[in-house]
Design a protein around this motif. Structure first.
Motif, short mmCIF file in Angstrom:
data_model
loop_
_atom_site.label_atom_id
_atom_site.label_comp_id
_atom_site.label_asym_id
_atom_site.label_seq_id
_atom_site.Cartn_x
_atom_site.Cartn_y
_atom_site.Cartn_z
N ARG A 194 0.83 -1.21 0.00
CA ARG A 194 0.00 0.00 0.00
C ARG A 194 0.86 1.26 0.00
O ARG A 194 0.58 2.21 -0.73
CB ARG A 194 -0.92 0.00 1.21
CG ARG A 194 -2.00 -1.08 1.12
CD ARG A 194 -2.93 -1.02 2.28
NE ARG A 194 -3.78 0.17 2.12
CZ ARG A 194 -4.65 0.58 3.02
NH1 ARG A 194 -4.78 -0.07 4.15
NH2 ARG A 194 -5.39 1.64 2.79
N VAL A 195 1.92 1.27 0.79
CA VAL A 195 2.79 2.45 0.86
C VAL A 195 3.47 2.69 -0.48
O VAL A 195 3.45 3.82 -1.01
CB VAL A 195 3.84 2.29 1.99
CG1 VAL A 195 4.92 3.34 1.88
CG2 VAL A 195 3.16 2.34 3.34
N ILE A 196 4.05 1.66 -1.06
CA ILE A 196 4.76 1.86 -2.33
C ILE A 196 3.79 2.15 -3.47
O ILE A 196 4.13 2.89 -4.39
CB ILE A 196 5.71 0.68 -2.65
CG1 ILE A 196 6.72 1.07 -3.74
CG2 ILE A 196 4.96 -0.56 -3.04
CD1 ILE A 196 7.67 2.16 -3.38
N ALA A 197 2.58 1.61 -3.42
CA ALA A 197 1.58 1.92 -4.46
C ALA A 197 1.25 3.41 -4.45
O ALA A 197 1.15 4.04 -5.51
CB ALA A 197 0.32 1.09 -4.27
N TRP A 198 1.09 3.98 -3.27
CA TRP A 198 0.80 5.41 -3.18
C TRP A 198 1.99 6.25 -3.64
O TRP A 198 1.83 7.24 -4.35
CB TRP A 198 0.41 5.78 -1.75
CG TRP A 198 -1.07 5.65 -1.55
CD1 TRP A 198 -1.75 4.53 -1.15
CD2 TRP A 198 -2.05 6.65 -1.79
NE1 TRP A 198 -3.09 4.78 -1.12
CE2 TRP A 198 -3.31 6.09 -1.50
CE3 TRP A 198 -1.99 7.97 -2.21
CZ2 TRP A 198 -4.49 6.80 -1.64
CZ3 TRP A 198 -3.16 8.68 -2.33
CH2 TRP A 198 -4.41 8.09 -2.05
N ILE A 199 3.17 5.87 -3.24
CA ILE A 199 4.36 6.62 -3.63
C ILE A 199 4.54 6.58 -5.15
O ILE A 199 4.75 7.62 -5.79
CB ILE A 199 5.61 6.09 -2.92
CG1 ILE A 199 5.54 6.38 -1.42
CG2 ILE A 199 6.89 6.69 -3.51
CD1 ILE A 199 6.60 5.70 -0.59
N VAL A 200 4.43 5.39 -5.74
CA VAL A 200 4.57 5.26 -7.20
C VAL A 200 3.48 6.06 -7.91
O VAL A 200 3.74 6.73 -8.91
CB VAL A 200 4.55 3.77 -7.61
CG1 VAL A 200 4.36 3.62 -9.11
CG2 VAL A 200 5.84 3.11 -7.18
N GLY A 201 2.27 6.01 -7.38
CA GLY A 201 1.17 6.77 -8.00
C GLY A 201 1.41 8.26 -7.99
O GLY A 201 1.21 8.95 -9.00
N VAL A 202 1.85 8.78 -6.86
CA VAL A 202 2.10 10.23 -6.74
C VAL A 202 3.25 10.65 -7.65
O VAL A 202 3.17 11.66 -8.37
CB VAL A 202 2.37 10.62 -5.28
CG1 VAL A 202 2.90 12.03 -5.17
CG2 VAL A 202 1.10 10.46 -4.45
#
Length: 107
Positions: free
Chosen positions: A9-17
């Motif tokens: 979840r953390v890396i998905a948000w970072i990659v998305g941003v």
């Protein structure tokens, strides 16, 4: 499996941003104003972070015992702006639903 989900979840948000910054700010600056500094800076960072995203998605998919098609679709979600946010919500729902469902006891 909770730690694997949190990492995903953390890396998905970072990659998305980072991908949104690259597409919404970097690309217009590069192609509209001939200033590639944002793309040259954020582009390699996104590439590295996407590799971390792939590892996290693979780890979670193996722990959750997903089929290959689901794993591939989740991995591809990090390549399309805004889709990683949608995928993160769906993945969270899948994992929490699967962990709440009682597993059959093998005899």
């Amino acid at each position: 499996m909770g730690a694997a989900l949190t990492r995903y979840r953390v890396i998905a948000w970072i990659v998305g941003v980072v991908l949104i910054l690259l597409v919404v700010i970097g690309m217009p600056l590069k192609y509209g104003f001939d200033d590639p500094i944002v793309v040259e800076t954020i582009g390699p960072a996104h590439g590295f972070l996407y590799m971390v995203y792939l590892v996290a998605a693979f780890d979670l998919s193996r722990r959750a015992d997903w089929p290959l098609k689901r794993m591939a679709l989740v991995m591809l979600a990090g390549t399309v702006p805004f889709v990683s946010f949608y995928a993160e919500r769906r993945v969270s729902r899948w994992v929490t639903t699967d962990t709440r469902t009682p597993q059959p006891v093998a005899s």
